[in-house]
Design a protein around this motif. Sequence first.
Motif, PDB file in Angstrom:
ATOM      1  N   ASN A  30     -37.426  16.566  -0.752  1.00 48.36           N
ATOM      2  CA  ASN A  30     -36.326  16.900   0.161  1.00 48.36           C
ATOM      3  C   ASN A  30     -36.276  15.878   1.299  1.00 48.36           C
ATOM      4  N   ILE A  31     -36.091  14.617   0.920  1.00 46.40           N
ATOM      5  CA  ILE A  31     -36.084  13.511   1.887  1.00 46.40           C
ATOM      6  C   ILE A  31     -34.650  13.093   2.187  1.00 46.40           C
ATOM      7  N   TRP A  32     -34.382  12.845   3.479  1.00 46.42           N
ATOM      8  CA  TRP A  32     -33.088  12.287   3.877  1.00 46.42           C
ATOM      9  C   TRP A  32     -33.255  10.777   3.982  1.00 46.42           C
ATOM     10  N   PRO A  33     -32.738  10.023   2.994  1.00 50.03           N
ATOM     11  CA  PRO A  33     -33.057   8.587   2.893  1.00 50.03           C
ATOM     12  C   PRO A  33     -32.593   7.735   4.060  1.00 50.03           C
ATOM     13  N   GLU A  34     -31.465   8.111   4.716  1.00 49.29           N
ATOM     14  CA  GLU A  34     -30.951   7.263   5.812  1.00 49.29           C
ATOM     15  C   GLU A  34     -31.678   7.523   7.123  1.00 49.29           C
ATOM     16  N   MET A  35     -32.494   8.584   7.164  1.00 48.66           N
ATOM     17  CA  MET A  35     -33.199   8.911   8.400  1.00 48.66           C
ATOM     18  C   MET A  35     -34.581   8.264   8.400  1.00 48.66           C
ATOM     19  N   THR A  36     -35.165   8.107   9.580  1.00 49.18           N
ATOM     20  CA  THR A  36     -36.482   7.480   9.673  1.00 49.18           C
ATOM     21  C   THR A  36     -37.569   8.449   9.216  1.00 49.18           C
ATOM     22  N   VAL A  37     -38.761   7.904   9.041  1.00 47.40           N
ATOM     23  CA  VAL A  37     -39.916   8.730   8.678  1.00 47.40           C
ATOM     24  C   VAL A  37     -40.119   9.830   9.716  1.00 47.40           C
ATOM     25  N   LEU A  38     -40.073   9.467  11.014  1.00 49.42           N
ATOM     26  CA  LEU A  38     -40.292  10.442  12.090  1.00 49.42           C
ATOM     27  C   LEU A  38     -39.205  11.514  12.088  1.00 49.42           C
ATOM     28  N   GLU A  39     -37.950  11.108  11.896  1.00 43.30           N
ATOM     29  CA  GLU A  39     -36.841  12.070  11.880  1.00 43.30           C
ATOM     30  C   GLU A  39     -36.991  13.056  10.728  1.00 43.30           C
ATOM     31  N   ASN A  40     -37.453  12.572   9.582  1.00 40.52           N
ATOM     32  CA  ASN A  40     -37.687  13.466   8.445  1.00 40.52           C
ATOM     33  C   ASN A  40     -38.805  14.465   8.731  1.00 40.52           C
ATOM     34  N   LEU A  41     -39.846  13.995   9.392  1.00 46.30           N
ATOM     35  CA  LEU A  41     -40.987  14.868   9.686  1.00 46.30           C
ATOM     36  C   LEU A  41     -40.604  16.031  10.588  1.00 46.30           C
ATOM     37  N   PHE A  42     -39.677  15.798  11.517  1.00 47.25           N
ATOM     38  CA  PHE A  42     -39.339  16.835  12.503  1.00 47.25           C
ATOM     39  C   PHE A  42     -37.933  17.398  12.295  1.00 47.25           C
ATOM     40  N   LEU A  43     -37.327  17.144  11.131  1.00 44.37           N
ATOM     41  CA  LEU A  43     -35.969  17.605  10.880  1.00 44.37           C
ATOM     42  C   LEU A  43     -35.872  19.130  11.024  1.00 44.37           C
ATOM     43  N   GLY A  44     -35.017  19.573  11.938  1.00 39.97           N
ATOM     44  CA  GLY A  44     -34.854  21.008  12.174  1.00 39.97           C
ATOM     45  C   GLY A  44     -35.911  21.593  13.095  1.00 39.97           C
ATOM     46  N   ARG A  45     -36.899  20.769  13.460  1.00 36.62           N
ATOM     47  CA  ARG A  45     -37.990  21.246  14.331  1.00 36.62           C
ATOM     48  C   ARG A  45     -38.276  20.212  15.420  1.00 36.62           C
ATOM     49  N   GLU A  46     -37.236  19.537  15.875  1.00 38.50           N
ATOM     50  CA  GLU A  46     -37.399  18.461  16.855  1.00 38.50           C
ATOM     51  C   GLU A  46     -37.962  19.005  18.175  1.00 38.50           C
ATOM     52  N   LEU A  47     -38.802  18.221  18.828  1.00 43.65           N
ATOM     53  CA  LEU A  47     -39.356  18.587  20.134  1.00 43.65           C
ATOM     54  C   LEU A  47     -38.441  18.015  21.210  1.00 43.65           C
ATOM     55  N   VAL A  48     -37.920  18.884  22.081  1.00 45.56           N
ATOM     56  CA  VAL A  48     -37.009  18.432  23.137  1.00 45.56           C
ATOM     57  C   VAL A  48     -37.443  19.002  24.482  1.00 45.56           C
ATOM     58  N   ASN A  49     -37.061  18.311  25.544  1.00 44.31           N
ATOM     59  CA  ASN A  49     -37.339  18.837  26.894  1.00 44.31           C
ATOM     60  C   ASN A  49     -36.212  19.793  27.302  1.00 44.31           C
ATOM     61  N   GLU A  96     -43.612  14.397   2.726  1.00 43.85           N
ATOM     62  CA  GLU A  96     -43.362  15.821   2.502  1.00 43.85           C
ATOM     63  C   GLU A  96     -44.623  16.654   2.744  1.00 43.85           C
ATOM     64  N   ILE A  97     -45.757  16.141   2.290  1.00 41.27           N
ATOM     65  CA  ILE A  97     -47.031  16.848   2.488  1.00 41.27           C
ATOM     66  C   ILE A  97     -47.350  16.921   3.982  1.00 41.27           C
ATOM     67  N   ALA A  98     -47.168  15.797   4.675  1.00 41.35           N
ATOM     68  CA  ALA A  98     -47.426  15.763   6.119  1.00 41.35           C
ATOM     69  C   ALA A  98     -46.518  16.739   6.858  1.00 41.35           C
ATOM     70  N   LYS A  99     -45.247  16.793   6.441  1.00 40.96           N
ATOM     71  CA  LYS A  99     -44.277  17.690   7.081  1.00 40.96           C
ATOM     72  C   LYS A  99     -44.730  19.146   6.962  1.00 40.96           C
ATOM     73  N   ALA A 100     -45.238  19.522   5.788  1.00 35.13           N
ATOM     74  CA  ALA A 100     -45.706  20.900   5.581  1.00 35.13           C
ATOM     75  C   ALA A 100     -46.934  21.203   6.432  1.00 35.13           C
ATOM     76  N   LEU A 101     -47.816  20.218   6.561  1.00 34.22           N
ATOM     77  CA  LEU A 101     -49.038  20.428   7.341  1.00 34.22           C
ATOM     78  C   LEU A 101     -48.740  20.582   8.835  1.00 34.22           C
ATOM     79  N   MET A 102     -47.573  20.104   9.267  1.00 35.43           N
ATOM     80  CA  MET A 102     -47.217  20.166  10.690  1.00 35.43           C
ATOM     81  C   MET A 102     -46.546  21.480  11.075  1.00 35.43           C
ATOM     82  N   THR A 103     -46.337  22.379  10.103  1.00 35.36           N
ATOM     83  CA  THR A 103     -45.644  23.633  10.408  1.00 35.36           C
ATOM     84  C   THR A 103     -46.590  24.754  10.827  1.00 35.36           C
ATOM     85  N   ASP A 104     -47.894  24.506  10.774  1.00 35.62           N
ATOM     86  CA  ASP A 104     -48.889  25.548  11.059  1.00 35.62           C
ATOM     87  C   ASP A 104     -48.699  26.746  10.128  1.00 35.62           C
TER      88      ASP A 104
END
Length: 493
Positions: A87-106, A149-157
């Motif tokens: 489930n990769i978005w090819p035009e987005m960066t690696v970082l954007e894919n990792l946090f897609l829908g779960r972005e950290l914002v101030n 994808e594996i890294a993204k899953a590991l970041m969801t706790d």
Amino acid sequence: MKIEMHNIYKAFGPNEVLKGVDFNLEPNEIHALMGENGAGKSTLMNILTGLHKQDQGSIVINGQETLFKDSLDAEQCGLAFIRQELNIWPEMTVLENLFLGRELVNRYGVLKTKEMKTRAAEVFSKLDISLPFDKEAGLCSVGEQQMIEIAKALMTDAEVIIMDEPTAALTDREIEKLFKVMKDLTRKGVSLVYISHRMEEIFAICDRITVMRDGITVDTKAIKDTNFDQVVKKMVGRDLEDRFPQREASLGGNVLEVVGLTSGGLFKDIHFTVRSGEILGVSGLMGAGRTEIMRALFGMDTVDSGEVRVDGKKVSINNPAEAVSAGFAFITENRKEEGLILDFSIRDNIGLANLESFAPKGLVKVNDEKKFVEMMVKRLNVKTVSTETIVGQLSGGNQQKIVIAKWIGTSPKVLIMDEPTRGIDVGAKREIYELMNELTNRGMAIIMVSSELPEIIGMSDRVLVVHEGKITGELMKQEATQEKIMALATGGN
């Protein structure tokens, strides 16, 4: 988290996929879920994680009957699913894919990029991933996308992580790292469902195993209480005599000669030959250049210099159409984006590659096409109710069979197979191997790129090993061992 699934039924139209399945997951365990392609494994997990709704049956989590509204609801409740089809978005960066829908914002809605990079770097360090965060994900290899994808899953706790063929595109070194992380997770209270067709992995990492066949649960056992042969018999309903069929290769003259092929920083000065009736195995670590060489041969990528000869004649290949005309066929490792048109039917996908046979004057001979497609579906044991089924609705393994079927119909002189059994169950693998033997017995030359060393050793007549874009060694069948291949793959002698 304790999960109990009772008497789960699910049908898609007339196709009954699940017929009363039971499955349970205990806290702190790695539970293997196995079965042939089309047995219903992914559908069962899709129901668990809210993508589909069961027609009948119940899901009980920690003693409470549960029904997730959708996948996001399941993820928020602690269930993460690493799917076989990435489930990769090819035009987005690696970082954007990792946090897609779960972005950290101030509090002003501005991205906290530094914090995101720090968190991502921690997970990448555990998995030994070295990818630039600003790299476009579409430019990453299939194996690198899998690690994202594996890294993204590991970041969801997550409390439960479902992994569907997570190692299909990974090297042995990456798999070793992943297994260490999985064991660490169970010690921290995480449970894992592990779907794989790689039997060695199941026995190396899992605590229990549930086997499914034709939409039902056949058995659940502790790994220590079963063995390879018992699992295979339960999966396919019969004994599987030998893992690899015997090969009695009758080799002819050189069909393909590659001389000095070079492309930028991808590979350099590649020389090799393939004879009629031969299976040439190509091995090496991920990123070594194996796939890049094959893509260039098929005209998908450009080369700077070098020469390609088919049957002794120099050929110019600048695109896939010219490659097909020269006698090549290419079963790509990336079936989803490059091997199939997922919105088309089985008949359309197989027929498209063979239009010249069925439409010599521009009009398709529908009956001829239908007969051929039905023959190929039967020959490869594709599980489907109809050849009009949309390919995107098939399991990953059955999709792979359609890719193979479409190219076999073109009767190529050289068939390039890049990870041909990726995501395919043990019974279907045997069928593919027998088909490869049948094709080479007819004089076809096969180049097989594979990350599975047992497959390389079991099926190849000769093995080329690639390291950092160069061929570092060639081994005949009788001298090819895992130790020798790995030594060459890591730059040794």
